[in-house]
Enzyme design. Structure first.
Site, PDB file in Angstrom:
ATOM      1  N   LYS A 166      -5.761  -4.735   1.223  1.00 49.49           N
ATOM      2  CA  LYS A 166      -5.387  -4.084  -0.033  1.00 49.49           C
ATOM      3  C   LYS A 166      -5.312  -2.580   0.219  1.00 49.49           C
ATOM      4  O   LYS A 166      -6.165  -2.026   0.931  1.00 49.49           O
ATOM      5  CB  LYS A 166      -6.436  -4.408  -1.097  1.00 49.49           C
ATOM      6  CG  LYS A 166      -6.129  -3.911  -2.499  1.00 49.49           C
ATOM      7  CD  LYS A 166      -7.211  -4.405  -3.452  1.00 49.49           C
ATOM      8  CE  LYS A 166      -6.990  -3.948  -4.884  1.00 49.49           C
ATOM      9  NZ  LYS A 166      -8.067  -4.449  -5.782  1.00 49.49           N
ATOM     10  N   SER A 246      -6.720  -6.777  -9.832  1.00 44.13           N
ATOM     11  CA  SER A 246      -5.827  -5.780  -9.283  1.00 44.13           C
ATOM     12  C   SER A 246      -5.356  -6.083  -7.866  1.00 44.13           C
ATOM     13  O   SER A 246      -4.427  -5.460  -7.367  1.00 44.13           O
ATOM     14  CB  SER A 246      -6.527  -4.412  -9.294  1.00 44.13           C
ATOM     15  OG  SER A 246      -7.648  -4.417  -8.390  1.00 44.13           O
ATOM     16  N   SER A 270     -10.964  -8.759 -10.154  1.00 40.76           N
ATOM     17  CA  SER A 270      -9.803  -8.336  -9.362  1.00 40.76           C
ATOM     18  C   SER A 270      -9.564  -9.129  -8.093  1.00 40.76           C
ATOM     19  O   SER A 270      -8.540  -8.963  -7.436  1.00 40.76           O
ATOM     20  CB  SER A 270      -9.910  -6.842  -9.028  1.00 40.76           C
ATOM     21  OG  SER A 270      -9.666  -6.078 -10.182  1.00 40.76           O
TER      22      SER A 270
END
Length: 545
Positions: A166, A246, A270
């Site tokens: 990420k 997210s 997330s």
């Protein structure tokens, strides 16, 4: 004069050929998305009414430039030949293919690069999952092949496995942006978990898109959108289903087989949310089990990274590679050897809590019946709803202090949330098209230090109270849906393991989430392994086979 004209003609011809060569390798081309955006405005979900799809910042041709020559030698025929060895295969299976000489770490890496380019350059299939790629990854893969000839590789290891991170996790040779234009030049050292992956000889393939600032930026905006990466899309229903957030790019890239596995981060949902939405296995560990150093923060109280994989065995292997005590992270701890025991076990005799209110969901009900038939004892629970008042205050005050600490030694102009708000206001269409309501809320929040301590204490108590049924009923785990109980797990600091449990009539994925007591990640993975073998629900997205 004649010679000059001849030379000019030659230069022109050479120039034309060079231009043709450049044009021939422009796999990624921007297109007019107006009609698509107009069509999105009729979507019943307000968060799916996108204002844009394609990134206005990234040039993916430049991202792929370091791999041009190598990919020229990698044909569609080779790609199709390798597919059965790689797509949806677990780490041990891939490692065994390499051990037997049917695959190599270099070919594995080229396969993923080719696959990413193949889909991401297609205007009807791109997912906007990738932000950057490691320019040295092919050379590193070659080094792994050389090392594997000299020493036998454990097939249950991340050695040579291409992993995507990420893009809020620091890496030395790729910028770390958190999806924000303010961090487009943020050069960093490796995060602690990045170092752990490298120590274990994994390959860092690249960085994936995310909800900007880990979705603590704008209010009610699309999940998976960032100014850097554009709008991430769900492979099970492009522009139809949400990606979850997210860690949107992490979930999408794993689902689409863009890498062996990915790393996401979670503050409250997330990892579990995008894992559920993309039918992958996601682990949100006990806070402190995995280091948070070198990760763009929201909350030092609640943040944690975690592995996102296509199978439970891969999640276990990746978790092991990420473990390690980090003296620069005050919450970091190590498990005992007993706590790290991982056994493929049956569900028989296990005592599992089931939310009575969720049994109205037909897929959840069917799944619980299967688990019960496998010999588990099911206990229906209806925990008393405790207030999570102050949750946003916790995130506001943590981020107000934690983000400047992260930015302090970085070569970026903006050092505080207030600085970032001002920066985004200078060009809101490009930098914050959906607004920055949460950032503005952080700036306005004047909660005192004493009040903040009380807020954190009250929230922790509320989470523990909500899950007190663990002790009263002596449960091995509690079973939920997707990220339905992520906020309670977050404030209680309990681990969650999300595993695919089916698909709705629309084709949208839905997952079963195992909630455990602190430091029971390996117990959850053992339970998850038994559940996965029982149900085998994960399916590859139809258009990404």
């Amino acid at each position: 004069m004649k010679n000059i004209i001849t030379l000019l003609v030659i230069f022109i011809l050479i120039g034309c050929k060079e231009q043709e060569k450049k044009e021939a390798i422009q796999y990624f081309k921007k297109y007019d998305e107006t009609a698509e955006i107009d069509q999105q405005q009729s979507h019943e979900n307000s968060r799916m009414k996108f204002k844009l799809l394609q990134s206005k910042f990234l040039n993916m041709n430049e991202v792929f430039e370091p791999f041009q020559k190598d990919l020229e030698q990698f044909s569609e025929e080779e790609y199709n030949r390798l597919k059965p060895l790689i797509i949806e295969r677990s780490i041990p299976v891939i490692q065994q293919s390499i051990k037997e000489g049917n695959l190599s770490y270099e070919k594995l890496t080229l396969f993923y690069l080719y696959r990413i380019r193949k889909f991401e350059s297609d205007s009807t299939k791109y997912l906007n999952a990738i932000i950057s790629l490691n320019p040295n990854v092919i050379q590193e893969a070659k080094e792994r092949d050389k090392a594997a000839k000299e020493k036998e590789v454990d097939i249950s290891s991340v050695f040579g496995m291409p992993i995507l991170l990420k893009d809020n996790i620091n890496t030395t040779n790729m910028v770390t942006t958190a999806g924000a234009l303010a961090l487009k030049d943020n050069q960093t050292n490796d995060a602690f978990i990045t170092k752990q992956l490298k120590t274990n000889k994994a390959l860092i393939l690249g960085k994936v898109n995310l909800s900007e600032w880990a979705y603590y930026f704008c209010s009610g905006c699309p999940l998976g959108y960032s100014a850097i990466g554009g709008q991430t899309l769900n492979p099970y229903g492009r522009k139809v289903f949400e990606t979850g957030g997210s860690s949107a790019g992490s979930g999408v890239a794993t689902a689409a087989n863009y890498a062996v596995a990915t790393i996401g981060t979670e503050t409250a949902g997330s990892i579990t949310s995008p894992s559920s939405q993309n039918s992958v296995v996601g682990l949100k560990p006990t806070i402190g089990l995995l280091s948070r150093s070198g990760i763009v923060p929201i909350s030092s109280t609640l943040d944690t990274p975690g592995p996102m994989t296509k199978s439970v065995i891969d999640n276990y292997i990746l978790l092991k590679a990420l473990l390690g005590k980090d003296t620069s992270d005050e919450k970091s701890f190590e498990l005992t050897e007993d706590e790290k025991q991982f056994k493929t076990q049956n569900l028989e005799g296990k005592k599992l809590g089931v939310f009575t209110a969720l049994l109205n969901d037909s897929i959840y009900k069917k799944t619980i019946d299967e688990i019960k038939s496998a010999g588990a004892t099911i206990v229906e629970i209806s925990p008393e709803q405790t207030s999570l008042q102050g949750f946003l205050t916790l995130l506001n005050i943590d981020m107000k202090h934690d983000l400047p600490k992260y930015l302090n030694d970085k070569k970026v102009s903006e050092k505080t949330v207030k600085d970032l708000v001002v920066f985004n206001e200078q060009d809101s269409i490009l930098r914050a098209p959906y607004g920055q309501q949460l950032f503005e809320g952080i700036v306005k929040d004047t909660t005192s230090a004493d009040a903040f301590v009380k807020v954190k204490s009250n929230l922790k108590e509320a989470g523990l109270s909500y899950f007190k049924v663990f002790e009263t009923e002596k449960l091995d785990a509690i079973l939920s849906i997707n990220n339905f109980h992520s906020a309670y797990s977050a404030v209680a600091e309990y681990p969650n393991l999300t595993i695919p449990m089916g698909y709705k009539e629309t084709g949208e994925p839905i997952s079963l989430t195992f909630i455990g007591l602190p430091k029971t990640e390996f117990k959850l993975l053992s339970l998850g392994m038994a559940f996965e073998k029982l149900t085998k629900e994960r399916k590859l997205p139809k258009d990404y086979e």
